[in-house]
Scaffold this motif. Structure first.
Motif, PDB file in Angstrom:
ATOM      1  N   GLN A 182       0.756  -1.256  -0.079  1.00 58.71           N
ATOM      2  CA  GLN A 182       0.071  -0.082   0.052  1.00 58.71           C
ATOM      3  C   GLN A 182       0.782   1.354  -0.128  1.00 58.71           C
ATOM      4  N   LEU A 183       1.933   1.476   0.992  1.00 60.05           N
ATOM      5  CA  LEU A 183       2.707   2.615   1.050  1.00 60.05           C
ATOM      6  C   LEU A 183       3.802   2.508   0.310  1.00 60.05           C
ATOM      7  N   GLY A 184       4.096   3.609  -0.311  1.00 63.86           N
ATOM      8  CA  GLY A 184       5.517   3.643  -0.970  1.00 63.86           C
ATOM      9  C   GLY A 184       6.510   4.038   0.036  1.00 63.86           C
ATOM     10  N   MET A 185       6.330   4.493   1.126  1.00 66.81           N
ATOM     11  CA  MET A 185       7.372   4.543   2.554  1.00 66.81           C
ATOM     12  C   MET A 185       7.812   3.152   2.579  1.00 66.81           C
ATOM     13  N   LEU A 245       7.178  -6.560  -7.111  1.00 68.43           N
ATOM     14  CA  LEU A 245       5.923  -6.012  -6.570  1.00 68.43           C
ATOM     15  C   LEU A 245       4.675  -6.504  -7.395  1.00 68.43           C
ATOM     16  N   VAL A 246       3.855  -7.047  -6.764  1.00 70.10           N
ATOM     17  CA  VAL A 246       2.558  -7.506  -7.396  1.00 70.10           C
ATOM     18  C   VAL A 246       1.420  -6.479  -7.092  1.00 70.10           C
ATOM     19  N   GLN A 247       1.071  -5.724  -8.043  1.00 67.84           N
ATOM     20  CA  GLN A 247      -0.074  -4.655  -8.022  1.00 67.84           C
ATOM     21  C   GLN A 247       0.034  -3.848  -7.024  1.00 67.84           C
ATOM     22  N   PRO A 248       1.102  -3.048  -6.948  1.00 71.04           N
ATOM     23  CA  PRO A 248       1.448  -2.098  -5.766  1.00 71.04           C
ATOM     24  C   PRO A 248       0.143  -0.996  -5.906  1.00 71.04           C
ATOM     25  N   ARG A 249      -0.404  -0.757  -4.912  1.00 72.75           N
ATOM     26  CA  ARG A 249      -1.652   0.269  -4.936  1.00 72.75           C
ATOM     27  C   ARG A 249      -1.361   1.418  -5.594  1.00 72.75           C
ATOM     28  N   ASP A 250      -0.279   2.214  -5.346  1.00 71.03           N
ATOM     29  CA  ASP A 250       0.009   3.399  -5.877  1.00 71.03           C
ATOM     30  C   ASP A 250       0.774   3.478  -7.049  1.00 71.03           C
ATOM     31  N   GLY A 251       0.868   2.266  -7.905  1.00 69.64           N
ATOM     32  CA  GLY A 251       1.692   2.374  -8.805  1.00 69.64           C
ATOM     33  C   GLY A 251       3.193   2.191  -8.719  1.00 69.64           C
ATOM     34  N   TRP A 252       4.147   2.233  -9.911  1.00 73.71           N
ATOM     35  CA  TRP A 252       5.401   2.254  -9.732  1.00 73.71           C
ATOM     36  C   TRP A 252       6.015   2.674 -10.985  1.00 73.71           C
ATOM     37  N   PRO A 253       7.263   3.442 -10.897  1.00 77.86           N
ATOM     38  CA  PRO A 253       7.858   3.716  -9.620  1.00 77.86           C
ATOM     39  C   PRO A 253       7.065   4.998  -8.361  1.00 77.86           C
ATOM     40  N   ASN A 254       7.325   4.781  -7.465  1.00 79.94           N
ATOM     41  CA  ASN A 254       6.459   5.484  -6.427  1.00 79.94           C
ATOM     42  C   ASN A 254       7.662   6.400  -5.637  1.00 79.94           C
TER      43      ASN A 254
END
Lengths: 259, 259
Positions: free
Chosen positions: B17-20, B39-48
């Protein structure tokens, strides 16, 4: 179901910088059954509202945290003090692993302290002088600096899984080291008398070096409480005979080891 | 000086969920010599951009991270998949400790994957169905939810200290499990044929239960690549005789185990 070991160590954050990290430490502590959080000179004061969110429910640890003005005060009731660091700088200290440190703490009848330094620098020489041993977390030689709360989590994990660690290394009939305030009293008594007797070389840095050596030679052996009391008697009676009045004037002719 | 073990596992963050937190994971990984971040389906996209600061210098891990649209894709090349979770929900799975999981991974000739779930929920049933084993970090029964990066740090620490763990449990002459894409191919072939043959009960939830059981029975044994190929042949020849044309129409009379 995990069984949490009894008599957990105090977690002492020395000059922590970020409230967020203090909260994250509290969470990691409670994850592994550690509840005694002590803060030495937290940079942004205490309480710190930034600690709450990252504690993620470990409010009890945050609320019962205690603040101390010095590391010596924070460890006064502790009989074993282990500092986490990647190197021992230029001093002689026992270096231990997380698993071995935990085994030692779990065999200890008294209270143990685990020290973690500031985010930027880690523990410095003056902090490590008060430690019986240095605990180094095995890590990448090229990228060894752990996040503060992650270092606490690793030690917490070692604490909970400690029953598989090698046996402790206390000597037979060794009741464990004295509380730090007893040891500090001995060192202070020696240093005071040495100062009275002009032991310390006033050249720049020389006094500091000699005081560091004093801390070193008295801290490293892990003297028991009875031994510390004995040594206080030894020092007292090196200065003056049993039953004699305290001498007001220093004796002449003291020499410093770093002359 | 710590020696980093060879052939480190991939660290797979499932729906983080969190890029941090992703950045903090990268730092913890590199601390312990782990570099393969997926990363599988990172919530906020990638890169973050929020990942950079908490990576604290582990830029190489961030930059080489790979994104996948599904967990199945992320583990396709892995021969051992271990999911971190506090409970196994209602499925039968081998439960292992960090030390034992590491011992197993270090004895494995192929690539291993360590899975970590989203911050809020952890891995869910559908994720765990793809795992050969569940790794549970021993923790406080009353406060067991670890921060994502701290969980990675604990497993990283276990990875580096794994040489003290008990020996692995692979059977004699067992070459290790097949890559996940082989296993997924087998399960898909079986499921397709079962669907063709009206195996699945259309009542609400029944099909899902049956598909879960399929994953379970094929994943848990840790079949080798040769065994998976053998089973594909078995399935193929249960459907039709060697050399026969594919049947277009389903056979009648299939029964579902949850009828």
């Amino acid at each position: 179901m995990t069984t949490l070991p009894p008599n957990p160590p105090a977690i002492i954050l020395v000059r922590p910088q970020l409230g967020m990290n203090i909260g994250a430490v509290a969470r990691a502590m409670l994850n592994f059954g550690l509840t005694d959080l002590r803060l030495v000179q937290p940079r942004d004061g205490w309480p710190n509202p930034e600690a709450g969110p990252s504690a993620a429910g470990a409010d009890s640890v945050i609320e019962s945290a205690r603040v101390f003005g010095s590391l010596a005060d924070a460890i006064a009731d502790c009989t074993l003090t282990i500092g986490t660091a990647q190197t021992t700088r230029d001093m002689v200290r026992r270096v231990t692993s997380p698993a071995a440190a935990v085994a030692e703490m779990q065999a200890l009848p008294g209270k143990a302290a685990l020290l973690f330094g500031p985010e930027r620098t880690g523990l410095v020489r003056e902090d490590l002088l008060l430690c019986h041993a240095i605990c180094t977390i095995p890590s990448n030689p090229d990228f060894g600096s752990l996040n503060l709360a992650q270092a606490v989590a690793v030690l917490g994990y070692a604490w909970v899984t400690g029953d598989t660690a090698p046996p402790p290394t206390w000597l037979v009939n060794h009741e464990g080291p004295a509380a730090q305030h007893e040891l500090a009293g001995l060192i202070a008594a020696v240093a005071t008398q040495l100062a009275t007797n002009s032991f310390f070389n006033p050249a720049p840095g020389k006094t500091e070096t000699a005081r560091s050596m004093l801390h070193n030679v008295f801290t490293r052996p892990g003297f028991t409480g009875a031994e510390v009391q004995f040594l206080r008697g030894v020092v007292r009676h090196l200065v003056r005979p049993r039953g004699a009045e305290r001498h007001a004037a220093p004796a002449a002719g003291g020499t410093s080891p770093d002359d």
